[in-house]
Scaffold this active site. Structure first.
Site, short mmCIF file in Angstrom:
data_model
loop_
_atom_site.label_atom_id
_atom_site.label_comp_id
_atom_site.label_asym_id
_atom_site.label_seq_id
_atom_site.Cartn_x
_atom_site.Cartn_y
_atom_site.Cartn_z
N ASN A 101 0.82 -1.21 0.00
CA ASN A 101 0.00 0.00 0.00
C ASN A 101 0.86 1.26 0.00
O ASN A 101 1.94 1.28 0.57
CB ASN A 101 -0.94 0.01 1.21
N ASP A 103 -0.61 4.22 0.99
CA ASP A 103 -1.42 5.23 1.69
C ASP A 103 -0.85 5.71 3.04
O ASP A 103 -1.39 6.64 3.64
CB ASP A 103 -2.87 4.72 1.89
N HIS A 118 5.78 -0.77 -2.84
CA HIS A 118 5.32 0.02 -4.00
C HIS A 118 5.44 1.52 -3.76
O HIS A 118 4.72 2.30 -4.38
CB HIS A 118 3.87 -0.36 -4.36
N CYS A 147 9.88 20.88 -10.99
CA CYS A 147 11.09 20.69 -10.20
C CYS A 147 11.82 22.02 -10.02
O CYS A 147 12.02 22.76 -10.97
CB CYS A 147 12.00 19.70 -10.92
N SER A 189 -4.77 -9.70 -2.99
CA SER A 189 -5.23 -10.72 -3.94
C SER A 189 -4.09 -11.65 -4.33
O SER A 189 -4.32 -12.66 -4.99
CB SER A 189 -5.80 -10.05 -5.19
N ASN A 213 -8.63 -12.70 4.58
CA ASN A 213 -9.21 -12.09 3.39
C ASN A 213 -10.66 -12.57 3.28
O ASN A 213 -10.91 -13.77 3.40
CB ASN A 213 -8.41 -12.57 2.15
P1 OAD Z 1 -6.19 -6.05 -4.74
O1 OAD Z 1 -7.25 -5.05 -5.02
O2 OAD Z 1 -5.66 -6.84 -5.89
O3 OAD Z 1 -6.71 -7.07 -3.65
C1 OAD Z 1 -7.33 -6.62 -2.48
C2 OAD Z 1 -7.70 -7.84 -1.65
O4 OAD Z 1 -8.24 -7.37 -0.43
C3 OAD Z 1 -8.74 -8.73 -2.30
O5 OAD Z 1 -8.27 -10.08 -2.29
C4 OAD Z 1 -9.98 -8.58 -1.40
O6 OAD Z 1 -10.72 -9.78 -1.28
C5 OAD Z 1 -9.32 -8.21 -0.08
N1 OAD Z 1 -10.18 -7.44 0.84
C6 OAD Z 1 -11.20 -6.60 0.57
N2 OAD Z 1 -11.72 -6.08 1.69
C7 OAD Z 1 -11.00 -6.60 2.72
C8 OAD Z 1 -11.03 -6.46 4.14
N3 OAD Z 1 -11.92 -5.65 4.75
N4 OAD Z 1 -10.13 -7.15 4.88
C9 OAD Z 1 -9.22 -7.97 4.29
N5 OAD Z 1 -9.15 -8.14 2.97
C10 OAD Z 1 -10.02 -7.47 2.19
O7 OAD Z 1 -5.03 -5.28 -3.97
P2 OAD Z 1 -3.51 -5.71 -3.76
O8 OAD Z 1 -3.37 -7.17 -3.64
O9 OAD Z 1 -2.98 -4.86 -2.69
O10 OAD Z 1 0.09 -1.87 -7.32
O11 OAD Z 1 -2.90 -5.25 -5.14
C11 OAD Z 1 -1.52 -5.31 -5.34
C12 OAD Z 1 -1.09 -4.17 -6.21
O12 OAD Z 1 -1.91 -4.10 -7.38
C13 OAD Z 1 -1.26 -2.79 -5.60
O13 OAD Z 1 -0.21 -2.46 -4.72
C14 OAD Z 1 -1.25 -1.90 -6.79
C15 OAD Z 1 -2.18 -2.69 -7.68
O14 OAD Z 1 -2.01 -2.53 -9.05
C16 OAD Z 1 0.54 -0.78 -7.95
O15 OAD Z 1 -0.15 0.21 -8.13
C17 OAD Z 1 1.96 -0.92 -8.40
#
Ligand code: OAD
Length: 249
Positions: A101, A103, A118, A147, A189, A213
């Site tokens: 993340n 954020d 990231h 810049c 995910s 998850n």
């Molecule tokens: P994803 O959006 O791919 O996955 C989010 C996961 O969080 C999913 O598997 C949901 O089921 C789960 N989820 C949703 N609500 C939840 C909750 N309350 N508690 C626990 N889990 C929950 O996000 P990431 O896996 O973080 O990269 O994605 C990886 C990367 O893809 C990000 O860092 C970003 C994106 O493209 C860049 O921007 C480089």
């Protein structure tokens, strides 16, 4: 949520713990994930908004999107999941938090030394001379900053598709995963590499791997425990169970 007694015992005696988080940990703070049905990538095109090519073809559009995301983040607060992870850093001899993340909510909840795979959405740098841009950026101002050293365009310090992850951060995350006793994969995910490799590195090195998850992921069935529940509910219960168990013995 039922936490098996055997798992509580293992957690209570764990020494080296790694937590990997993804967008799901911040979902309960009101920040959208990427790949859920209403996630960011269902509405926006990552090639347009999260790549250097996209930025070069329309810098204003990309800057505007990140300003919008900053605005949402600035108006959000860490949730019980972030706070429980911050508490975990004091529960184990060796604790590493790795996040995908950008954020900074983990840090706002009190987590220290977070390995940001990231990058982050708060900092910025010049695309030409890579000098950090340290002036305050008001997320409500539309105009793009330039810049101060070379006049180049300023971009957010996030890792975009096609870019390398910060090398040292990745090395440290892989090293911690390899030697962990317990590894948590939370709210991700597990679709984006190399982050998605970390639970597998931990598993193949002998760690107990736990997923939190609400939805199944492509790695769920390889793992030791997979809890189908929101992290903001599960994590405070897990932290409480560890503390209660340790107080009993
Ligand atoms: P994803 O959006 O791919 O996955 C989010 C996961 O969080 C999913 O598997 C949901 O089921 C789960 N989820 C949703 N609500 C939840 C909750 N309350 N508690 C626990 N889990 C929950 O996000 P990431 O896996 O973080 O990269 O994605 C990886 C990367 O893809 C990000 O860092 C970003 C994106 O493209 C860049 O921007 C480089």
């Amino acid at each position: 949520m039922e936490i098996p007694e055997k798992l509580i015992q293992i957690l209570a005696s764990a020494k080296r713990v790694v937590v990997l988080t993804g967008a799901g940990i911040s979902a309960e703070s009101g920040i959208k994930t990427f790949r859920d049905p209403d996630g960011l990538w269902s509405k926006f095109n990552p090639a347009e908004l999260a790549s250097m090519d996209g930025f070069m073809s329309n810098p204003e559009l990309v800057w505007d999107w990140y300003q919008h995301r900053r605005d949402i983040i600035n108006n959000s607060l860490p949730n019980p999941g972030h706070y429980a992870i911050a508490e975990m850093q004091d529960l184990f001899d060796n604790f590493t938090l790795v996040t995908q993340n950008v954020d900074r909510l983990h840090q706002r909840a009190g987590s220290k030394d977070v390995l940001e795979l990231h990058g982050n959405i708060i900092d910025n740098y010049c695309i030409k001379c890579r000098h950090p841009y340290e002036d305050f950026i008001d997320s409500n101002v539309k105009e793009m900053p330039k810049c101060r050293q070379c006049g180049g365009l300023i971009r957010p310090a996030v890792v975009w598709f096609g870019e390398m992850l910060p090398e040292e951060v990745l090395i440290n995350a892989e090293r911690a995963s390899k030697i962990s006793d317990v590894f948590f994969t939370i709210g991700t995910s597990a679709e984006v590499y190399p982050a998605a490799n970390l639970p597998m590195i931990a598993k193949s090195s002998g760690a107990l791997v736990i997923e939190i998850n609400p939805n199944l992921t492509s790695i769920s069935h390889y793992l030791d425990y997979s809890f189908r529940i929101q992290s903001g509910i599960a994590l405070p219960l897990i932290v409480e169970a560890i503390k209660t168990y340790r107080n009993k013995i």
